[in-house]
Design a protein around this motif. Structure first.
Motif, PDB file in Angstrom:
ATOM      1  N   ASP A  40       0.976  -1.190  -0.097  1.00  0.00           N
ATOM      2  CA  ASP A  40      -0.087   0.122   0.010  1.00  0.00           C
ATOM      3  C   ASP A  40       1.051   1.382   0.081  1.00  0.00           C
ATOM      4  O   ASP A  40       1.877   1.606   0.853  1.00  0.00           O
ATOM      5  N   ALA A  41       0.592   2.026  -0.925  1.00  0.00           N
ATOM      6  CA  ALA A  41       1.328   3.474  -0.968  1.00  0.00           C
ATOM      7  C   ALA A  41       0.597   4.513  -0.529  1.00  0.00           C
ATOM      8  O   ALA A  41      -0.619   4.627  -0.731  1.00  0.00           O
ATOM      9  N   VAL A  42       1.306   5.458   0.370  1.00  0.00           N
ATOM     10  CA  VAL A  42       0.445   6.153   1.161  1.00  0.00           C
ATOM     11  C   VAL A  42      -0.051   7.368   0.213  1.00  0.00           C
ATOM     12  O   VAL A  42      -1.371   7.852   0.470  1.00  0.00           O
ATOM     13  N   GLU A  43       0.597   7.514  -1.113  1.00  0.00           N
ATOM     14  CA  GLU A  43      -0.277   8.341  -2.268  1.00  0.00           C
ATOM     15  C   GLU A  43      -1.564   8.043  -2.547  1.00  0.00           C
ATOM     16  O   GLU A  43      -2.380   8.596  -3.127  1.00  0.00           O
ATOM     17  N   ASP A  44      -2.025   6.611  -2.107  1.00  0.00           N
ATOM     18  CA  ASP A  44      -3.161   6.301  -2.799  1.00  0.00           C
ATOM     19  C   ASP A  44      -4.348   6.235  -1.780  1.00  0.00           C
ATOM     20  O   ASP A  44      -5.529   5.485  -2.452  1.00  0.00           O
ATOM     21  N   PHE A  45      -4.006   6.561  -0.668  1.00  0.00           N
ATOM     22  CA  PHE A  45      -4.879   6.445   0.493  1.00  0.00           C
ATOM     23  C   PHE A  45      -5.276   7.777   1.223  1.00  0.00           C
ATOM     24  O   PHE A  45      -4.282   8.533   1.729  1.00  0.00           O
ATOM     25  N   GLU A  46      -6.397   8.349   1.130  1.00  0.00           N
ATOM     26  CA  GLU A  46      -6.688   9.768   1.871  1.00  0.00           C
ATOM     27  C   GLU A  46      -6.947   9.207   3.276  1.00  0.00           C
ATOM     28  O   GLU A  46      -7.565   8.227   3.449  1.00  0.00           O
ATOM     29  N   PRO A  47      -6.899  10.339   4.431  1.00  0.00           N
ATOM     30  CA  PRO A  47      -6.340  11.571   4.205  1.00  0.00           C
ATOM     31  C   PRO A  47      -4.818  11.516   4.037  1.00  0.00           C
ATOM     32  O   PRO A  47      -4.208  12.788   4.166  1.00  0.00           O
ATOM     33  N   TRP A  48      -3.950  10.452   4.215  1.00  0.00           N
ATOM     34  CA  TRP A  48      -2.650  10.652   4.190  1.00  0.00           C
ATOM     35  C   TRP A  48      -1.602  11.115   3.098  1.00  0.00           C
ATOM     36  O   TRP A  48      -1.018  11.761   3.149  1.00  0.00           O
ATOM     37  N   ALA A  49      -2.433  10.719   1.793  1.00  0.00           N
ATOM     38  CA  ALA A  49      -1.796  11.333   0.589  1.00  0.00           C
ATOM     39  C   ALA A  49      -1.920  12.842   0.643  1.00  0.00           C
ATOM     40  O   ALA A  49      -1.033  13.340   0.304  1.00  0.00           O
ATOM     41  N   LEU A  50      -3.046  13.314   0.877  1.00  0.00           N
ATOM     42  CA  LEU A  50      -3.157  15.063   1.148  1.00  0.00           C
ATOM     43  C   LEU A  50      -2.357  15.226   1.967  1.00  0.00           C
ATOM     44  O   LEU A  50      -1.529  16.433   1.986  1.00  0.00           O
ATOM     45  N   ILE A  51      -2.258  14.890   3.168  1.00  0.00           N
ATOM     46  CA  ILE A  51      -1.335  15.288   4.488  1.00  0.00           C
ATOM     47  C   ILE A  51       0.293  15.521   3.666  1.00  0.00           C
ATOM     48  O   ILE A  51       0.872  16.238   3.948  1.00  0.00           O
ATOM     49  N   LYS A  52       0.568  14.140   3.194  1.00  0.00           N
ATOM     50  CA  LYS A  52       1.928  13.968   2.450  1.00  0.00           C
ATOM     51  C   LYS A  52       2.191  15.343   1.532  1.00  0.00           C
ATOM     52  O   LYS A  52       2.990  15.613   1.522  1.00  0.00           O
ATOM     53  N   LYS A  53       1.282  15.357   0.640  1.00  0.00           N
ATOM     54  CA  LYS A  53       1.303  16.276  -0.548  1.00  0.00           C
ATOM     55  C   LYS A  53       1.459  17.924  -0.114  1.00  0.00           C
ATOM     56  O   LYS A  53       2.107  18.432  -0.499  1.00  0.00           O
ATOM     57  N   GLU A  54       0.477  17.902   0.903  1.00  0.00           N
ATOM     58  CA  GLU A  54       0.399  19.330   1.419  1.00  0.00           C
ATOM     59  C   GLU A  54       2.053  19.785   2.494  1.00  0.00           C
ATOM     60  O   GLU A  54       2.302  20.996   2.337  1.00  0.00           O
ATOM     61  N   HIS A  55       2.375  19.007   2.940  1.00  0.00           N
ATOM     62  CA  HIS A  55       3.784  19.006   3.913  1.00  0.00           C
ATOM     63  C   HIS A  55       4.901  18.868   3.006  1.00  0.00           C
ATOM     64  O   HIS A  55       5.911  19.767   3.086  1.00  0.00           O
TER      65      HIS A  55
END
Length: 181
Positions: free
Chosen positions: A63-78
């Motif tokens: 499982d890639a973090v980029e494929d699951f919300e809300p973690w993908a958004l948290i990673k992208k925003e940071h």
């Protein structure tokens, strides 16, 4: 949750097995719940702490973090610089990690059926397991949870040691399962 059974002298063996099964299931639930915290898992977005699974077979780390919300958004925003800002300093972390266990623990784990594996589905779990937070949990609190609930009643393995690699598999890219002491 296992249903309660009345214990009777007439059915000692069945009562003992029911007690073992209930203790085993409780141990599994406690280990899973404890691993799904910032105290037992390294936390960046919260995805790793949210990705612990309990199964009868070793857990695949796909499982890639980029494929699951809300973690993908948290990673992208940071991770991405915002209008004129530079890249974040190394070692900085998001202010808003989310820990929400994604894989509920079933109640069908019977003491006599087979070994149980508690592992992490995040693709980077092998690398993350190099963080001492996980190994300290496995060597300390996990063993205490098992001993308190089971007292030599079964084996549970936790994926907490990075693999050394072999062939095309890079060192640290997978997990070895170990039995907490």
């Amino acid at each position: 949750m296992p249903r309660e059974q009345k214990f009777s002298a007439d059915n000692v063996m069945n009562n003992q097995m029911a007690k073992l099964d209930a203790d085993f299931a409780q141990t599994i639930r406690e280990l899973h719940a404890s691993l799904s915290t910032a105290e037992a898992s390294p936390v960046y977005t919260g995805f790793l702490a949210s990705s612990w699974k309990v199964r009868r077979n070793p857990i695949n780390q796909t499982d890639a973090v980029e494929d699951f919300e809300p973690w993908a958004l948290i990673k992208k925003e940071h991770d991405l610089p915002k209008g004129g800002e530079g890249w974040k300093p190394a070692g900085s972390r998001p202010d808003n990690p989310v820990i929400e266990p994604r894989f509920p623990v079933g109640t069908d784990y019977k003491f006599t059926k087979a070994n149980i594996y508690i592992g992490n589905a995040a693709e980077y779990a092998g690398y993350a397991s190099e963080n001492p937070v996980i190994s300290q949990f496995v060597q300390g609190e996990a063993g205490k949870i098992i001993k308190d609930n089971m007292r030599e009643k079964g084996k549970i393995f936790v994926g907490a040691k990075p693999s050394s690699g072999f062939g095309k598999i890079k060192a640290g890219s997978g997990l070895q399962y170990i039995e907490p002491s």
